[in-house]
Design an enzyme around this catalytic site. Structure first.
Site, PDB file in Angstrom:
ATOM      1  N   GLU B 159       0.906  -1.209  -0.002  1.00  8.92           N
ATOM      2  CA  GLU B 159      -0.008   0.071   0.130  1.00  8.92           C
ATOM      3  C   GLU B 159       0.755   1.326   0.127  1.00  8.92           C
ATOM      4  O   GLU B 159       0.401   2.231  -0.549  1.00  8.92           O
ATOM      5  CB  GLU B 159      -0.826  -0.017   1.522  1.00  8.92           C
ATOM      6  CG  GLU B 159      -2.130  -0.908   0.902  1.00  8.92           C
ATOM      7  CD  GLU B 159      -2.912  -0.868   2.489  1.00  8.92           C
ATOM      8  OE1 GLU B 159      -2.668  -0.113   3.082  1.00  8.92           O
ATOM      9  OE2 GLU B 159      -3.587  -1.968   2.508  1.00  8.92           O
ATOM     10  N   SER B 245      19.995  -8.136  -7.432  1.00  8.88           N
ATOM     11  CA  SER B 245      18.632  -8.252  -8.361  1.00  8.88           C
ATOM     12  C   SER B 245      18.612  -9.298  -9.452  1.00  8.88           C
ATOM     13  O   SER B 245      17.971  -9.820  -9.876  1.00  8.88           O
ATOM     14  CB  SER B 245      18.439  -7.113  -9.023  1.00  8.88           C
ATOM     15  OG  SER B 245      18.288  -5.880  -8.234  1.00  8.88           O
ATOM     16  N   SER B 375       5.514  -7.714  -8.823  1.00  8.64           N
ATOM     17  CA  SER B 375       6.041  -6.689  -8.188  1.00  8.64           C
ATOM     18  C   SER B 375       5.014  -5.523  -8.438  1.00  8.64           C
ATOM     19  O   SER B 375       4.006  -5.774  -9.050  1.00  8.64           O
ATOM     20  CB  SER B 375       7.479  -6.415  -8.649  1.00  8.64           C
ATOM     21  OG  SER B 375       7.417  -5.762  -9.699  1.00  8.64           O
TER      22      SER B 375
END
Lengths: 402, 482
Positions: B159, B245, B375
């Site tokens: 959120e 990553s 994501s």
């Protein structure tokens, strides 16, 4: 005293290449008029002497040797003589004795002793876990080395040929160079990545890569290039002791250089350049094999009345701008001689760095002699012309000094 | 008897004579390395060509050179020539192999897919006849509460990203069991090399909610000093190696760590996580291979959640998932229900013991479903149906399943549930508030840790940057301390 024993011996050290090459003429670096002698003698202080078949007289004043107190001088100590690959091994062995966390991994480094014999005998001495033979997956054993380094070991990863480390580029760029930074300093990577590179004798394009060009941009790594047995051992030891990831560039043709090095322990600095021959007229910056072409040209230049200052930059990342700067301030003329290709090579970066920092001291634009932007051809004659030859160096200096 | 290269008629005739004796010889494979000469027996037609004076010399030469290499172990060779029945065995480099005259191809897909280990059914009840590792109350409750914490953290941080307060986030929804149960079965000394969807492991080990928030909100207290994207956690204190990553690059790292642990004879192993997509990377194959060859104590945990961003597993590989690849590399493997916390706990517990005592790698494929989007940069409804997502979310939720089990043991209740959920929510909101207000990392941290000590060029560049900031303060963020 350093010696190039000729192509035959240089290649016999590498069993992985074809024996046909043993029959090639060995005196490429000499100009036509000098092909009489049987070999070239390169002194550790940089003087180049042509040793003729019959004469025992050394033409010592051909290259004026100024009283040299540089690191390369070992005249006062007895020392011992060895070849460059043995010097690398000696450095490696001393560090493995000194620190039990130092280990080696790579293809054929264990029982085979390495394709250039740098790790010969080490597996027998330290066991085959500490001198580890890996399957053929460069990206992965480099990754393995990084993981081991983060866990507390100090691995030395050997690329059988630097060109193969292109497969390891992902790990080197994204992890080796970065993880210390991105982890906020929590994990360090004291790894050494080393291997032979450069243009050899008809090894073909894939085995003649100059990887320093490609790696120089990666933040977080250091790069050094050795050129004599003395600095090979010193740089190997320094690289192993460094907390940063270091890439040590060796050259396929230099493994059989012979020199007398000190018996006592010494370590070279990873960030310093080496003053090979002090001079007044022009600064010639070079590294690795080109050092010998430069010294060869220097002989001719001295005969013609020039006084070149030759610096072996040794530290490819970061550049030793202190030594280089002092030289530029003295001579005001710079010639860079490298084996990299014209585009994006070490010479290109060095030219930019010098121009940025010392522009006011330059009397002439910097000349950079490099290989052409072509894959290295196999044919001997073609290959010879992609590598900078002493004659070109002489011409360039004459042009600079007009 | 070694044959030499001289093409004398005498030799050709001798060969012809020899070959004539052995009419139908099954050709064995010809290994041409210098130390493993094997005979290349010729069949009758070749012998005819060799004996024929009119046959093309180059053809003869080729055949002759083939016949040139003979086994250095004549008695072995004789055995293989004499014995023409099915039970012939030959000691190739790599070991003995039995021959068969029947040509059979190994099928590309098995008749039945590898079975999946599960001990709790969909309703959280123990399946009869299951062999499982016992989990006591304290452990079970911690597992459950950590799963709720992970879920709540995911919801709130997601959120926050949608509100623009952090730049990026990725959730672990649907994979909470894998995160927590695997961590619970490991010890604090085991080195963890995560991909990026395993913050639960760090949570289990004691990383605080504030520390998670600090990393995502990028403030001065972040252990990574503000250098990595959100969710790229790392903590050497917790033996959790900073997330990078790049996909699957952590697999060889784990092998390297296992190698270090083995050399130091530590009572710990390396554990690494990756997804179904990650198993396509070259590093996966080499890492498994290396681990097997090195006999390194690594546990490879594959979260096969069905999707690699928008690529379903049917476009990722055609093998029976990832578990079958283990045997291809000589690695012991197991397939587990990734939504069954108890099954995962058991499998990892067993794998841990095997890895350390037997010095071997283990591959665990945990089948699950990625309920969330890949994501915050992804909207998975674009490539999969909402119904599919909803079904997995509601019918197969690992947290619910585990709750049913602990409730059935009277270790948990709905009061405890609401109390815990609201408490953890409060804690998280507080942590987010603190993290947001905290000072940002200083400019100096751009230049430190690139090397152990900053070299001169970085000093110069830092000076230049500070100069520029001083001259144009309005062009730079005001809340970054100089």
């Amino acid at each position: 005293m350093a010696t190039i024993v000729g192509a035959a011996t240089a290649l016999s050290a590498s069993k992985s290449f074809d024996s046909r090459k043993l029959h090639l003429p060995s005196r490429r670096s000499l100009s036509v008029s000098e092909r009489k002698g049987s070999f070239l003698v390169v002194r550790s202080d940089g003087s180049v002497v042509h040793k003729a078949h019959r004469a025992q007289i050394l033409i010592t004043n051909a290259v004026a040797t100024k009283a040299d107190s540089s690191a390369a001088s070992t005249a006062s100590k007895p020392g011992h003589e060895l070849l460059l690959f043995e010097a690398l091994r000696e450095g490696l062995e001393e560090e493995m004795d000194r620190d039990p966390t130092v280990c080696v991994m790579g293809e054929d480094v264990g029982h085979y002793g390495g394709s250039y014999k740098v790790t010969k005998g080490l597996a027998t001495k330290y066991g085959d876990l500490r001198v580890l033979d890996t399957p053929i997956a460069e990206n992965s054993f480099t990754g393995m080395g990084i993981g081991a380094a983060m866990t507390g070991l100090r691995p030395i990863v050997e690329g059988m040929n630097m060109g193969f480390l292109l497969l390891a580029f992902n790990q080197i760029s994204n992890n080796c160079g970065m993880l210390h930074y991105t982890s906020g300093g929590q994990f360090k990577i004291p790894i050494v990545i080393r291997g032979p590179g450069g243009v050899g004798r008809q090894l073909g394009a894939e085995h003649s890569q100059r990887l320093e060009s490609y790696f120089q941009s990666i933040p977080g790594i250091q790069m050094v290039a050795c050129s004599t047995p003395y600095n090979a051992k010193g740089l190997m030891k320094a690289a192993i002791r460094s907390e940063n990831p270091v890439i040590l560039f060796e050259h396929v043709l230099l493994y059989n250089l012979k020199e007398r090095i000190p018996d006592e322990e010494y370590v070279c600095s990873l960030e310093e350049a080496e003053m090979v021959r002090p001079g007044e007229h022009v600064t010639i910056l070079t590294y690795s094999r080109m050092r010998y072409h430069v010294m060869q040209a220097a002989k001719t230049l001295v005969n013609k009345g020039y006084d070149p200052e030759v610096i072996d930059i040794r530290s490819l990342k970061p550049f030793d701008l202190h030594t280089i700067g002092n030289s530029v301030k003295k001579t005001h003329r710079v010639l860079i001689v490298e084996e990299c290709m014209r585009t994006g090579g070490i010479g290109a970066s060095l030219t930019a760095a010098i121009t940025e920092n010392f522009n006011d001291y330059l009397d002439a634009p910097i000349i950079c002699l490099s290989s052409q932007d072509v894959p290295t051809p196999y044919a001997g004659t073609l290959e010879e012309w992609t590598v900078v030859q002493p004659a070109q160096i002489v011409t360039a200096v004459e042009q600079l000094c007009q | 008897m070694a044959l030499c290269m001289r093409k004398s008629p005498k030799l050709i005739n001798h060969l012809k004579y020899r070959m004539g004796l052995f009419d139908m010889i099954t050709p064995s494979s010809w290994n041409s390395t210098s130390s493993h000469h094997q005979e290349f027996p010729v069949t009758a037609p070749i012998a005819h060509t060799l004996g024929n004076p009119d046959a093309d010399l180059s053809v003869k030469a080729t055949l002759f050179s083939a016949c040139r290499f003979k086994s250095t172990k004549p008695e072995k060779q004789l055995n293989s020539l004499n014995d023409a029945d099915d039970n012939k065995v030959l000691d190739f480099p790599g070991g003995k192999v039995r021959f068969s005259p029947k040509m059979t191809f190994i099928s590309e897909s098995p008749e039945e897919r590898t079975q999946c280990y599960r001990v709790l059914d969909d309703n959280g009840q123990l399946i009869l006849g299951s062999n499982l590792v016992q989990v006591g109350k304290e452990l079970a409750v911690k597992m459950y509460t950590d799963m709720i914490t992970l879920q709540t953290m995911d919801t709130l941080f997601y959120e926050a990203q949608r509100q623009g307060r952090i730049s990026f986030y990725l959730t672990t929804i649907g994979e909470e069991a894998i995160n927590i149960a695997t961590a619970a079965a490991l010890t604090a000394d085991d080195h963890v090399f995560p991909q990026y969807r395993e913050p639960g492991v760090l949570l289990w080990r004691g990383f605080t909610l504030q520390e998670f928030a600090n990393q995502c909100f990028v403030n001065k207290a972040d252990h990574g000093k503000g250098r990595q994207m959100p969710i790229h956690y790392g903590s050497n204190k917790h033996n959790y190696f900073t997330v990078s990553s790049t996909i699957a690059t952590q697999l060889p790292h784990a092998v390297g760590a296992a190698y270090a642990l083995k050399m130091d004879r530590k009572d710990a192993c390396a554990v690494t996580y990756f997804g179904d997509g990650g198993s396509s990377e070259g590093d996966f194959h080499a890492a498994l291979n290396f681990a097997a060859v090195l006999e390194a104590p690594v546990i490879f945990i594959c979260r096969n959640n069905g999707w690699a961003i928008s690529t379903p597993t049917s476009d990722q590989f055609r093998s029976d998932g990832v578990v079958v690849r283990g045997s291809a590399y000589g690695v012991r493997s197991i397939r587990v229900d990734g939504n069954d916390a108890l099954a995962i706990y058991g499998a990892v517990h067993a794998a841990h013991k095997m890895a350390i005592t037997e010095h071997r790698p283990i591959l665990i494929e945990a089948l699950t479903y990625r309920v969330g989007h890949h994501s915050t940069s992804d909207d998975s409804t674009k490539y999969r149906s909402v119904d599919e997502i909803e079904w997995w979310k509601l019918a197969q939720d690992p947290v619910t399943r585990f709750r049913k089990w602990i409730e059935s043991k009277d270790w948990w209740s709905s009061e405890a549930e609401s109390e815990f959920r609201s408490s953890v929510r409060q804690q998280l909101l507080h942590a987010i508030q603190v993290a947001e207000k905290a000072e940002k990392p200083p400019v100096a941290d751009i230049f430190t840790d690139v090397y152990d000590a900053p070299p001169s060029n970085l000093h110069e560049q830092e000076k230049l940057l500070r100069e520029t900031i001083r001259r144009h303060p309005r062009d730079y963020p005001s809340d970054v301390p100089a």
